[in-house]
Design an enzyme around this catalytic site. Structure first.
Site, PDB file in Angstrom:
ATOM      1  N   TYR A 477      37.358  40.278  43.975  1.00  0.00           N
ATOM      2  CA  TYR A 477      37.326  41.664  44.473  1.00  0.00           C
ATOM      3  C   TYR A 477      37.634  42.672  43.372  1.00  0.00           C
ATOM      4  O   TYR A 477      38.316  43.674  43.604  1.00  0.00           O
ATOM      5  CB  TYR A 477      38.258  41.848  45.664  1.00  0.00           C
ATOM      6  CG  TYR A 477      37.974  40.923  46.827  1.00  0.00           C
ATOM      7  CD1 TYR A 477      36.747  40.283  46.954  1.00  0.00           C
ATOM      8  CD2 TYR A 477      38.918  40.699  47.818  1.00  0.00           C
ATOM      9  CE1 TYR A 477      36.484  39.441  48.019  1.00  0.00           C
ATOM     10  CE2 TYR A 477      38.662  39.864  48.893  1.00  0.00           C
ATOM     11  CZ  TYR A 477      37.446  39.237  48.992  1.00  0.00           C
ATOM     12  OH  TYR A 477      37.185  38.404  50.062  1.00  0.00           O
ATOM     13  N   HIS A 478      37.120  42.399  42.191  1.00  0.00           N
ATOM     14  CA  HIS A 478      37.250  43.307  41.052  1.00  0.00           C
ATOM     15  C   HIS A 478      35.841  43.779  40.677  1.00  0.00           C
ATOM     16  O   HIS A 478      35.071  43.017  40.094  1.00  0.00           O
ATOM     17  CB  HIS A 478      37.903  42.581  39.862  1.00  0.00           C
ATOM     18  CG  HIS A 478      39.234  41.975  40.194  1.00  0.00           C
ATOM     19  ND1 HIS A 478      39.721  40.840  39.577  1.00  0.00           N
ATOM     20  CD2 HIS A 478      40.193  42.353  41.090  1.00  0.00           C
ATOM     21  CE1 HIS A 478      40.927  40.551  40.063  1.00  0.00           C
ATOM     22  NE2 HIS A 478      41.230  41.448  40.992  1.00  0.00           N
ATOM     23  N   HIS A 479      35.526  45.019  41.004  1.00  0.00           N
ATOM     24  CA  HIS A 479      34.155  45.524  40.813  1.00  0.00           C
ATOM     25  C   HIS A 479      34.045  46.179  39.446  1.00  0.00           C
ATOM     26  O   HIS A 479      34.648  47.222  39.216  1.00  0.00           O
ATOM     27  CB  HIS A 479      33.805  46.548  41.895  1.00  0.00           C
ATOM     28  CG  HIS A 479      34.104  46.085  43.270  1.00  0.00           C
ATOM     29  ND1 HIS A 479      34.584  46.907  44.260  1.00  0.00           N
ATOM     30  CD2 HIS A 479      34.020  44.853  43.809  1.00  0.00           C
ATOM     31  CE1 HIS A 479      34.760  46.205  45.355  1.00  0.00           C
ATOM     32  NE2 HIS A 479      34.429  44.959  45.107  1.00  0.00           N
TER      33      HIS A 479
END
Lengths: 541, 178
Positions: A477-479
């Site tokens: 969940y690291h964009h």
């Protein structure tokens, strides 16, 4: 009120009483997550007239205990905790890899730090020079030394508790708070790691190991991700409130629809609110809406001048979408492991990180403190009660143990954020299309991480019950990467100062500017870049 | 094992003296809220205590005080209290229909039977749905949430600091024998 206020009785916060534009704004910040909050706070501190436009609502701090109920009870899905709206936040997935976007972000004042885990590492020096040092990816136009003072400032701003990491990049001073003490579970791992000559070291946490900056020390609620009722875990509301105290205006439920512009400058942000649509003028604009909504807004702001999207002369807006891949393994031990007392990690290892090359990516390994189910979550799922339930929970809780790890994925042309013109959100805009793909280097590295995890767990005597390997990995969940930083305008969207190559008064503060991602949780780097952007904007306006 | 006021106030204990003080002076005045007059909170309390005596382990003591204190905060607002009332009414209706008396008046074995015959044991907990589902959410899981996020509930299964309880940052460091 005593006890536990019910999740159902959470009232929607009224939010801003006036959603009309601010006159004579120097700076308009789009997004009230950690990056936007830090930029706003710094610029307000410098005496600038700052307005922050946030698409989501403002959440009442006093409701956090009630939101915790949503995190614990199986009836609620993870996006429910922070009131994700499936229509407002609609998205598509056209890539080979499914991406659960609304599990990966929280929309509102504070942004995704509302639900984040709160691990805050600096990137390693080689991460800024992937092409030169490892022969793959691209080099950042800045080096670790450029960001180093901002890392230190970010650690103080956020409040980081951490200790010495023998494998970390050079640093000038200790982190502002002492590290959390190792867990009992860490002590079990330590025996195995000693045998294998693997060095464990503390995890730097954006949570207070002691009272800091007017916020409580951690009280051990155990639900850090997705909600910290005590406020000991940092989130972007800290600097939003600070910025407001210095005169900044924060307008919630103000979804920016489009950036009006001429050839060289953004002139206004048009935004939709429950009270109508408005237009915010400003001398400078800072886009801080994360790695998905930032490129989406630029694409939605297409014009005759910029037919492929605003600030997109390079064609790189939305391209090179990256995340970190999870590698994990766990099982049970024949003794108590004392899991799920707290919701954060205390030990990790970067020992293998800088062995990265063209074939293997950088990765870190983590030692979990919350392996297996928590007792209350077990109690709420089952078809028993009374003594039978008690026996089931006693049997199921207490001996789990697990490791995790993050692996870098390289930027790829076939991994991107686009617009799905066939689907629109509640404002009638095309939704983001997450087209996520992952390459072989990352998958090989997951296997390597799994090998090490297996060696440690075997040494420990763990009966291994699950593996998150190349076939079962998922995103952290690291964009990242979707408005990448570059020296040359043809190669990216922003320059070394995070100002767009195309527009003189537009900066981007987000992990979207990362040319490569390393394998470190990105928020400390986001915060450091945000503070650097604030300096650049202050110098320019 | 004895449930205490500390267990009932567990969730809010870290959030300041206000919450603890409210516990110390006793139960909230059930008539002081803004709710519709047709909610019989005394009946809710009786039924919830009676249900807890079934769904809690046999050797738990102090259930009446624990459940009543927990319900102070749960019944203070509107929406949740109304939904609990509906679920409790459904439970009482079944008890009345099948066994001729309200749920709280039945023996423990019969209360257990009512819940199982409604299929509450295998139901999904839902806020809206069939009676078995809402009873699962608003009665059974409500009570299990209260117990297993409390210190005593945690200690029953081997942790002094269960998820949801602000038990501090010492216990995770300690070994099982400490």
């Amino acid at each position: 009120m005593s006890g536990r206020p019910p999740a159902e009785d959470i009232e929607t916060s009224a939010g801003a009483s006036d959603r009309t534009p601010v006159d004579d704004a120097d700076v308009c910040v789009v997004g009230a997550g950690p990056a936007g909050a830090l930029v706003a706070d710094q610029l307000a501190d410098a005496g600038r007239e700052v307005v922050v436009l946030e698409a989501g609502p403002r959440f009442d701090f006093d409701d956090r205990l009630a939101r915790q109920e949503k995190a614990i009870r199986p009836t609620y899905d993870r996006p429910d905790v922070w009131d994700s709206d499936p229509e407002r936040d609609a998205h598509s997935n056209s890539g080979e890899w499914f991406y659960p976007l609304n599990h990966a972000r929280a929309k509102g004042v504070g942004g995704s730090t509302l639900h984040w885990q709160g691990m805050v590492m600096r990137l390693h020096e080689a991460d800024f020079n992937s092409k030169a040092e490892r022969g793959v990816g691209v080099d950042w136009p800045i080096d670790y030394s450029d960001l180093r003072p901002y890392y230190a400032a970010a650690e103080h701003a956020i409040g980081v508790a951490g200790g010495e990491n023998p494998f970390g990049p050079p640093r000038e001073e200790p982190r502002p708070m002492p590290a959390f003490e190792p867990s009992h579970s860490d002590s079990l791992f330590a025996e195995a790691c000693d045998e294998l000559e693997i060095a464990m070291h503390p995890v730097p946490n954006a949570r207070n190991s002691e009272p800091y900056d007017g916020r409580s020390g951690c009280v051990g609620y155990g639900t850090c991700q997705p909600v910290c009722p005590s406020g000991a875990k940092y989130d972007g509301t800290v600097h939003i409130e600070s910025a407001e105290g210095k005169g900044a205006t924060v307008i919630d439920r103000a979804a920016v629809q489009r950036l009006e512009h001429d050839a060289d400058r953004i002139t206004a942000a048009t935004y939709a609110t429950p009270d109508g649509e408005f237009r915010q003028d400003a001398d400078a604009f800072v886009l801080a809406a994360g790695g998905v909504e930032t490129p989406r807004l630029l694409l939605l702001s297409e014009s005759e001048q910029y037919p492929d999207g605003l600030a997109n002369s390079s064609g790189a807006v939305g391209q090179f979408f990256m995340d970190h891949l999870f590698a994990g393994m766990g099982g049970t031990l024949d003794e108590p492991t004392r899991q799920n007392h707290v919701g954060f990690l205390t030990s990790e290892t970067h020992q293998f990180y800088d062995e990265a090359d063209a074939e293997l990516a950088p990765f870190k390994l983590e030692f979990f403190n919350y392996a297996g189910p928590s007792p209350v979550e077990m109690a709420l799922t089952g078809d028993d009660w009374g003594d039978d339930l008690l026996e089931r929970v006693r049997d199921g809780y207490g001996t789990h143990i697990a490791m995790g790890g993050l692996v870098e994925q390289l930027p790829r042309e076939d991994s991107y954020i686009g617009l799905d013109e066939s689907t629109t959100d509640t404002h009638g805009n095309p939704v983001p299309d997450v087209h996520w793909n992952v390459g072989d280097r990352a998958l090989r590295t997951i296997e390597r991480a799994n090998e090490l995890q297996r060696s440690i767990l075997d040494e420990l005597g763990v009966e291994i019950e699950w593996t998150a390997g190349p076939d079962s990995t998922g995103p952290a969940y690291h964009h990242m990467g979707t408005t990448r930083m570059s020296d040359e305008p043809a190669d990216g969207v922003v320059d070394a100062d995070c100002r767009t190559h195309d527009l003189d008064n537009c900066w981007i503060a987000s992990s979207s500017v990362f040319p490569t991602g390393g394998a470190m949780n990105p928020t400390l780097t986001i915060a450091a870049l945000a503070l650097r952007v604030a300096d650049a904007v202050d110098a320019a306006v | 094992m004895e449930l205490t006021r500390r267990d009932a106030a567990a969730a809010l204990a870290a959030l300041g003296a206000g919450g603890v003080a409210a516990v110390a002076v006793g139960h909230t005045d059930d008539n002081g809220g803004q709710q519709a007059d047709d909610i019989d909170k005394a009946a809710i309390r009786r039924t919830m205590v009676a249900a807890a005596e079934v769904v809690y382990p046999d050797d738990i003591a102090g259930i009446d005080e624990f459940v009543n204190t927990f319900l102070d905060s749960r019944l203070a607002g509107d929406r949740h209290a109304a939904a609990v009332d509906s679920a409790v009414t459904a439970l009482d209706d079944r008890a009345q229909s099948w066994y001729g008396d309200r749920f709280a008046a039945l023996s423990a074995d019969t209360r257990d039977a009512v819940l199982r015959e409604m299929a509450v044991d295998t139901a999904e907990p839902r806020r809206e749905g069939e009676p078995r589902e809402t009873v699962r959410y608003y009665v059974v899981n409500e009570l299990l949430l209260a117990l297993y996020s409390s210190p005593t509930g945690g200690e029953l299964v081997g942790t002094e600091n269960p998820q949801g309880y602000a038990g501090g940052i010492d216990s995770y460091q300690r070994g099982p024998q400490a």
